[in-house]
Write an enzyme that holds these catalytic residues in place. Structure first.
Site, PDB file in Angstrom:
ATOM      1  N   GLU A  62      10.209  11.806  -0.239  1.00  0.00           N
ATOM      2  CA  GLU A  62      11.255  10.798  -0.060  1.00  0.00           C
ATOM      3  C   GLU A  62      12.042  10.728  -1.364  1.00  0.00           C
ATOM      4  O   GLU A  62      11.446  10.591  -2.441  1.00  0.00           O
ATOM      5  CB  GLU A  62      10.653   9.432   0.258  1.00  0.00           C
ATOM      6  CG  GLU A  62      11.732   8.370   0.491  1.00  0.00           C
ATOM      7  CD  GLU A  62      11.169   6.988   0.763  1.00  0.00           C
ATOM      8  OE1 GLU A  62      11.972   6.056   0.937  1.00  0.00           O
ATOM      9  OE2 GLU A  62       9.927   6.844   0.779  1.00  0.00           O
ATOM     10  N   ARG A 297      -6.197  13.824  -2.371  1.00  0.00           N
ATOM     11  CA  ARG A 297      -5.271  13.782  -3.492  1.00  0.00           C
ATOM     12  C   ARG A 297      -5.921  14.319  -4.765  1.00  0.00           C
ATOM     13  O   ARG A 297      -7.120  14.199  -4.971  1.00  0.00           O
ATOM     14  CB  ARG A 297      -4.824  12.344  -3.767  1.00  0.00           C
ATOM     15  CG  ARG A 297      -3.768  11.799  -2.830  1.00  0.00           C
ATOM     16  CD  ARG A 297      -3.385  10.391  -3.244  1.00  0.00           C
ATOM     17  NE  ARG A 297      -2.346   9.833  -2.401  1.00  0.00           N
ATOM     18  CZ  ARG A 297      -1.046   9.984  -2.607  1.00  0.00           C
ATOM     19  NH1 ARG A 297      -0.632  10.684  -3.652  1.00  0.00           N
ATOM     20  NH2 ARG A 297      -0.153   9.446  -1.795  1.00  0.00           N
ATOM     21  N   LYS A 307       4.771   5.035  -8.121  1.00  0.00           N
ATOM     22  CA  LYS A 307       6.202   4.998  -8.447  1.00  0.00           C
ATOM     23  C   LYS A 307       6.596   3.640  -9.011  1.00  0.00           C
ATOM     24  O   LYS A 307       7.427   3.550  -9.925  1.00  0.00           O
ATOM     25  CB  LYS A 307       7.033   5.324  -7.211  1.00  0.00           C
ATOM     26  CG  LYS A 307       6.985   6.787  -6.807  1.00  0.00           C
ATOM     27  CD  LYS A 307       7.879   7.054  -5.606  1.00  0.00           C
ATOM     28  CE  LYS A 307       7.838   8.521  -5.203  1.00  0.00           C
ATOM     29  NZ  LYS A 307       8.668   8.791  -4.009  1.00  0.00           N
TER      30      LYS A 307
END
Length: 595
Positions: A62, A297, A307
């Protein structure tokens, strides 16, 4: 709470995804696919020829921020698998949230993926795509679901929908709007599309099962009303698809075979499959459909990758920007001096498994050292300088202005790279900690009465020092031992236990050297709900005014070197210039954080 990193070594790679792909290829699971040359619906692909790609993967960020080390793992995995199995990896921007997405992030992501060494051009086609390019199809698919009785417009408030969703122990309660007819829902959906309803007044929901044990199947939201200007489509739309609705459709339109994502999407897989099967049954999507697979992950100690947290680091002034060399962003890692090869080695070496893994930051440094050891040019630099005066220089060489030529290999294992040349004169810069008036046991460098070799130069014997009024050493004094220059027949006549690096005062180049270290003092800065600000490393950046050997005056931006004794350094990609050299320390020669 996640466990602490347990090892500083890269674990033996395990990659269950390779096994899945190999079994699929052996079974011919994707052999019958057609590809229309670009993303499209079932009719578009049916009109095309056989898909030239054996598999198709995708990296779907994104564009709402800068990529970080965790994204690098996904990039290397998706592009790497496609390369290894004769496939194609798409770069796709999942730009379905207009309020947070910007062209700046799109451009940065493109640059980052290219810098890591990957490309999305194959078979004469660029496979760079945007979810927003599929908004027309997504809306067409929404109408088809409504007409088939598989979706409805819900006008409950968000609070009401949350209250009726139930929990893991309680089934959900059907919305009072769930029983509307397809015709009523279609009319209302078109009113949403046409801007006749206010933001938040209604959503489009799938009609699946409000009693499902998987809460993600309890009539999830497909569309919401949001009047916001989109970076790609402007103000054309006032309704936008939810990510969980858009993402499966994007995969199918692009003919993706293996949709690889991280473990938090595992609970969404049943909805992923339900949606694609429903649209294929309605004739909108081509079979075989994409399959989703999840992997754990990669987490790196001593960094944070949220973020929101990264943005706070920037906006609160703890770092100097998104490309600050202490940041785990790809731009930060690049400016710090990490190589694409070292980041790929970290990603590849960690494999792919069904569990999240933690690696110590030292593993990345180890990958960097392995990459640079074989090809980084060597150089001498003095980071904390004090003058060393050779008091008998004129006596030995007949003139205080004499310069003794010295040379050293550009790389000790690569003679083809040639020699670097510099001069030794009556004054040189040495490291301040290479001298001690009262040395500790085992100190073999300069102290009164001791002899050392100036590397690539001569043996000298320390005679003392000069100090200022505060007692700080301002000058170290020594005498040259004649006929001991490196490479000459008498060089080994005098045995010494210590060798020190130096730079001649007459030809040294002044440089700013940024000594970067880890941004946090704790391996997991937010462990136990801790405020990460309390474990910021106050010594994560020290700036030194240094002297470097003359060859470094010609260093190009992003050129990497090993400063002998000190570690690996890079010419800063923003601030470095020949008239004002700036070098960043990437890592030391050995891990200084080891327990």
């Amino acid at each position: 709470m996640a466990s602490e990193p347990s090892s500083t070594a890269v674990p033996k790679p395990g990659n269950f995804l390779r096994g899945i792909i190999e079994r699929d290829l052996e079974a011919g699971s994707w052999a019958g696919r057609h590809f229309g040359g670009s993303p499209g619906d079932a009719a578009h692909h049916a009109a095309g020829g056989p898909d030239p790609a054996r598999i198709r993967t995708r990296f779907p960020p994104e564009p709402n921020g800068y990529l970080h080390i965790g994204h690098a793992k996904s990039i290397c995995l998706n592009f790497g698998l496609a390369q290894d199995y004769g496939g194609v990896c798409h770069l796709r921007f999942d730009d379905t949230n207009p309020e947070q997405e910007e062209q700046e992030y799109v451009d940065a992501i493109v640059e980052a993926v290219h810098w890591l060494g990957f490309d999305w051009n194959a078979h004469g086609t660029s496979h760079l795509y945007y979810a927003s390019h599929y908004f027309d199809f997504m809306y067409r698919a929404a109408e088809a679901l409504v007409q088939a009785g598989l979706a409805y417009v819900d006008e409950q408030t968000p609070e009401q929908m949350h209250a009726t969703r139930g929990d893991f122990h309680t089934p959900g309660t059907a919305s009072p709007f769930r029983s509307r007819t397809p015709a009523e829902n279609l009319a209302r959906l078109r009113e949403m599309r046409d801007g006749r309803l206010a933001d938040g007044a209604a959503v489009l929901r799938a009609r699946i099962d409000m009693a499902s044990p998987n809460i993600n199947l309890r009539d999830p939201t497909l569309y919401r009303i949001k009047r916001a200007t989109h970076h790609n489509t402007g103000d054309r739309w006032c309704i936008y698809p939810m990510y969980t609705y858009a993402h499966p459709i994007e995969d199918a339109l692009e003919n993706i075979t293996h949709s690889i994502c991280t473990l938090e999407f595992e609970d969404q897989r049943p909805f992923y499959d339900w949606l694609l099967e429903s649209l294929a049954d309605l004739g909108l999507l081509a079979r075989p459909l994409p399959r989703q697979y999840e992997f754990g992950r990669l987490n790196l100690s001593y960094v944070i990758t949220s973020k929101r947290r990264l943005r706070e680091l920037v906006t609160e002034g703890h770092v100097q920007g998104w490309d600050d060399p202490r940041m785990p962003t790809i731009f930060g890692l690049r400016r710090r001096g990490y190589t694409p090869a070292s980041i790929r080695a970290l990603a590849d070496g960690s494999g792919a498994s069904k569990t999240n893994i933690w690696l110590d930051y030292s593993v990345l440094d180890g990958c960097l050292r392995t990459d640079l050891e074989g090809h980084a040019p060597r150089a001498m630099a003095v980071l904390d300088p004090v003058r060393l005066e050779l008091t008998n220089w004129a006596e030995v060489y007949g003139s205080p202005a004499h310069v003794e030529p010295c040379h050293a290999p550009v790389h000790p294992q690569r003679p083809e790279l040639g020699q670097r040349r510099f001069g030794l004169s009556h004054e040189v810069w040495i490291e301040r900690d290479d001298f001690a008036e009262a040395p500790a046991k085992g100190f073999f460098r300069l102290f009164p009465g001791n002899k050392v070799r100036l590397k690539y130069g001569l043996v000298v014997e320390c005679t003392g020092c000069e100090k200022d009024a505060a007692g700080t050493v301002t000058r170290v004094l020594a005498r040259v031992v004649p006929d001991t220059r490196s490479g000459t027949p008498g060089a080994d006549a005098v045995k010494v236990k210590g060798t020190i690096t130096w730079v001649g005062v007459h030809d040294a180049v002044a440089a700013t050297v940024n000594l970067y270290d880890r941004l946090f003092t704790a391996a997991q800065p937010e462990a136990g709900g801790r405020d990460w600000r309390t474990v910021l490393n106050p010594d994560s950046l020290r700036v030194a005014t240094a002297w470097v050997e003359p060859a470094l005056a010609g260093a190009e931006r992003e050129q990497r070197f090993q400063f002998e004794r000190h570690g690996y350094f890079v010419a800063d990609r923003e601030a470095h210039a020949p008239e004002r050299p700036v070098f960043n320390r990437i890592t030391t020669l050995r891990d200084g954080w080891a327990a």
